[in-house]
Design an enzyme around this catalytic site. Structure first.
Site, PDB file in Angstrom:
ATOM      1  CG  ASP A  29      29.966  -5.662  -1.923  1.00  0.00           C
ATOM      2  OD1 ASP A  29      29.190  -4.993  -1.220  1.00  0.00           O
ATOM      3  OD2 ASP A  29      30.703  -5.169  -2.801  1.00  0.00           O
ATOM      4  CG  LEU A  30      24.219  -4.792  -5.044  1.00  0.00           C
ATOM      5  CD1 LEU A  30      22.782  -4.878  -4.543  1.00  0.00           C
ATOM      6  CD2 LEU A  30      24.453  -3.429  -5.645  1.00  0.00           C
ATOM      7  CE1 TYR A  31      24.650   0.216  -5.009  1.00  0.00           C
ATOM      8  CE2 TYR A  31      24.825  -0.240  -2.660  1.00  0.00           C
ATOM      9  CZ  TYR A  31      24.090   0.194  -3.751  1.00  0.00           C
ATOM     10  OH  TYR A  31      22.784   0.594  -3.570  1.00  0.00           O
ATOM     11  NE  ARG A  49      32.277   2.047  -4.271  1.00  0.00           N
ATOM     12  CZ  ARG A  49      31.509   1.277  -3.524  1.00  0.00           C
ATOM     13  NH1 ARG A  49      30.357   1.719  -3.060  1.00  0.00           N
ATOM     14  NH2 ARG A  49      31.868   0.048  -3.226  1.00  0.00           N
ATOM     15  CG  ASN A  67      27.539  -0.520   3.266  1.00  0.00           C
ATOM     16  OD1 ASN A  67      27.390  -1.065   4.354  1.00  0.00           O
ATOM     17  ND2 ASN A  67      28.710  -0.033   2.856  1.00  0.00           N
TER      18      ASN A  67
END
Lengths: 224, 224
Positions: B10-12, B41, B119
């Site tokens: 995942d990135l965030y 967020r 996302n």
């Protein structure tokens, strides 16, 4: 609103006060009731959205129990199984907001059939409605159980159309939950948002057609 | 973990710190940065979930802008269009967590191909990855753009299988977001949850296969 032929209400937070559970939470965890209730409700909603996205429907009551378990662990509160059952059962005893009985009666007297469309099970909905002596006010008690998806999934709102045999534009949808009001508006209902807390509407690309501060404003809105 | 043939991140919140935006928020709204960043967020995620349920995909960056608008109004902070653009652009400059470059290098040296599944849009992902000098570490940069659904929708996780031509059980999925880790686990990935904050896992009927406190633990977990 001459074109409105029936009214569909959300249950949790709109007709009935989910924070009725604060008192019982305070008994189990003194002075932590409000904090528990707020996080519990937030997680309950998150879990209903996430379970639907995961394609893994569970009854709303199970999501409620999961949310309570998360909340208590997050807040560092030891919760045994008996306490968990006790607190979850409190959701079967939540009370309507004070203005609800008179408002429903007024709408019925003017010939408008009413319904509830809820994330909760038929069992939960029937329990709280009967307990409040309000069963007779509703033409339909509609649960997402039928489609095994939670709001604001589009298929949920279709249930009201089917129950009444009316089109979405003829059904006024009433909710205190801005995300639910947005979902119903996106679906095509005219929407009345009950802004009980004086907060801002969600930014989901929709605006409610009407805003009232409590349900007291609804009869005059419909027949003003 | 001999069966693992590739790793999907995942990135965030996992590779990159979403709260890198606090500094810029503090510049625009002195001493409110942390508060803004946390609610921003939360709302960003809620809007991604709700938009998917409503069947109304919008790019993650638009959900981010909507979430910022809600947050500032909710906190009573006047936000003009230039400030909104400025703060949203900050999401294109978020920084990786300190351990990330060395960990990615270590995994690549051991012959494990890596990917990001996010996302965010291809544009956002490419921007932050290139800026951090990490583009060369990844075999695939995968965005939900392709399916126009957000995590944890099951179809999103299928994208990794397709990119690698591997089955879900051969792909280790790594996320700091417990709801994302739950979605991936439900889909069938072995999952490593990066519990950076020492919080509890979500109650979504899943448990992570592995828990580490930062990505530093990952190379030894894979080749221990």
């Amino acid at each position: 609103m001459a074109d409105i032929k029936a009214v569909v209400f959300d249950l949790y937070g709109t007709l009935f006060d989910v924070h009725s559970v604060v008192g019982r939470c305070d008994t189990v965890f003194p002075s932590r009731g409000r904090e528990i209730s707020l996080m519990w409700r937030q997680k309950q909603l998150e879990y209903s959205w996430l379970r639907t996205l995961m394609g893994q429907y569970i009854p709303f009551e199970d999501a409620t129990a999961d949310a309570l378990r998360y909340t208590c662990r997050h807040l560092g509160l030891g919760l045994d199984d008996a306490q968990a059952r006790d607190l979850c059962d409190e959701y079967l005893r939540i009370r309507p907001f004070p203005e609800v009985p008179a408002v429903l009666r007024a709408l019925n007297e003017r010939g408008l059939p009413l319904a509830i469309l809820t994330n909760g099970s038929v069992h939960s909905m029937t329990s709280v409605v009967q307990q409040a002596g309000l069963r007779g006010e509703f033409a339909h008690l509609i649960s997402v159980e039928k489609v095994r998806l939670f709001k604001p999934h589009t298929q949920v709102y279709e249930l009201s159309e089917r129950a009444f045999g009316l089109s979405r534009s003829e059904l006024l949808f009433v909710s205190s939950n801005a995300w639910d009001a947005s979902g119903a508006r996106h679906f095509g209902h005219p929407v009345c948002w009950v802004n009980r807390s004086g907060s801002g509407f969600e930014e989901l690309g929709q605006r409610p057609d009407h805003i009232i501060e409590s349900l007291e404003g609804l009869p005059s809105l419909l027949h003003g």
